[in-house]
Design an enzyme around this catalytic site. Structure first.
Site, PDB file in Angstrom:
ATOM      1  CB  CYS A  45      13.969  19.748  13.255  1.00 58.29           C
ATOM      2  SG  CYS A  45      15.715  20.055  14.622  1.00 58.29           S
ATOM      3  CB  THR A  52      19.842  21.688   9.774  1.00 56.24           C
ATOM      4  OG1 THR A  52      19.203  22.832  10.085  1.00 56.24           O
ATOM      5  CG2 THR A  52      18.332  21.016   9.141  1.00 56.24           C
ATOM      6  CB  CYS A 108      21.568  23.707  15.063  1.00 58.08           C
ATOM      7  SG  CYS A 108      20.493  23.408  14.190  1.00 58.08           S
ATOM      8  CG  ASN A 136      20.595  17.393  15.878  1.00 54.04           C
ATOM      9  OD1 ASN A 136      20.925  16.456  15.295  1.00 54.04           O
ATOM     10  ND2 ASN A 136      20.834  18.701  17.203  1.00 54.04           N
ATOM     11  CG  ASN A 174      18.407  20.698  18.722  1.00 55.30           C
ATOM     12  OD1 ASN A 174      18.554  20.583  17.522  1.00 55.30           O
ATOM     13  ND2 ASN A 174      18.033  21.283  19.455  1.00 55.30           N
ATOM     14  CD  GLU A 216      18.357  26.009  16.433  1.00 57.16           C
ATOM     15  OE1 GLU A 216      16.688  25.062  15.008  1.00 57.16           O
ATOM     16  OE2 GLU A 216      18.246  24.319  17.057  1.00 57.16           O
ATOM     17  CG  ASN A 229      10.956  26.380  14.265  1.00 57.31           C
ATOM     18  OD1 ASN A 229      11.347  25.516  14.671  1.00 57.31           O
ATOM     19  ND2 ASN A 229      10.212  27.862  13.132  1.00 57.31           N
ATOM     20  CG  ASN A 277      18.505  28.312  12.015  1.00 55.59           C
ATOM     21  OD1 ASN A 277      17.738  28.283  12.942  1.00 55.59           O
ATOM     22  ND2 ASN A 277      17.612  28.110  10.844  1.00 55.59           N
TER      23      ASN A 277
END
Length: 263
Positions: A75, A202, A200, A77, A14, A190, A66, A173
């Protein structure tokens, strides 16, 4: 010419553009420009862009956009990567508290500066949608158990679910998962990127909690998860439909730095 220094970090594949904006010189509030920076052909290329800014009540503030250029929800990561960045910049040492869009987060980073443990907010409910689970781990997630996950067309199947009437306006997502060894394999579509990403944070957190509910697990739980970009670990405590002490753990690594003209 308006030159800005940027840094590229990745956590389990990510990847993110990070800008130290404590001087508030990055004033770009242009979704089209940010989307261009995140574009992998016409820009730097990333799943999102983050600004590190000063915060009175914590070590720093994380402002996340985003890849489509719009302000994003939490987010995971990205949070881990900005902690690694803050350590590399000498802003923090081993432990930190920072502000994100969903509130204050605690985190720690190892001495090598490559493994970050991020505390997520409690989750107080997991809903169902047919045979899938729906929950919010800082961002909204849809979790579905599937077979043949290795060959699943995640981009097509994920877009189909994300654009259902129920989810189209706000977006969601979409995570597909299958059991693997003592954990799970996860692939995620995502929103905001509008495609599959290599990991991802979350999302894998949402999968771990949803699978605890699915398997009626209670107490302290550790769930290893393999994403396409690497391995992550989620630790938490389950008490009926309440989930607390949630930690997302995994690698966060510097990739490169550069300058870009934003004029």
């Amino acid at each position: 010419m308006s030159l800005h220094t940027f840094y590229k970090y990745q956590g389990a594949g990510n990847d993110f553009i990070i800008i130290d904006n404590r001087d508030l010189k990055f004033t770009e509030n242009n979704p089209q420009k940010i989307a261009q920076l995140c574009d992998r052909r016409f820009g730097i290329g990333a799943d999102g862009l983050m600004l590190l800014q000063s915060s009175k009540g914590s070590d720093f503030e994380m402002v996340y956009y985003n890849a489509d250029g719009n302000i994003g929800s939490m987010c995971g990561n990205g949070g881990r990567c900005i902690v690694a960045f803050a350590k590399d910049q000498g802003i923090i040492s081993g432990n930190t508290t920072f502000l994100a869009v969903d509130g204050i987060h605690d985190a720690s980073i190892d001495q090598a500066g490559t493994w970050v443990s991020l505390k997520m907010n409690d989750v107080n409910n997991i809903d169902t949608d047919g045979d899938a689970y729906v929950l919010d781990t800082g961002s909204p997630h849809y979790v579905k158990i599937v077979s043949h996950l290795e060959t699943l067309d995640v981009a097509t199947e994920g877009a189909s679910i994300r654009n259902q009437d129920t989810y189209r306006k706000a977006g969601i997502n979409v995570n597909f998962t299958s059991p693997e060894d003592n954990g799970y394999f996860v692939r995620t579509f995502e929103r905001g990127v509008e495609d599959e990403t290599l990991a991802c944070g979350t999302g894998v957190t949402a999968v771990a909690l949803a699978m605890a509910k699915h398997n009626q697990q209670q107490g302290d739980i550790e769930t290893p998860i393999r994403a396409l970009g690497g391995n992550l670990l989620i630790r938490f405590h389950a008490n009926n439909n309440h989930y607390s002490n949630i930690f997302l753990e995994g690698p966060a690594k510097f990739v490169f730095k550069g300058t870009i003209d934003l004029s």
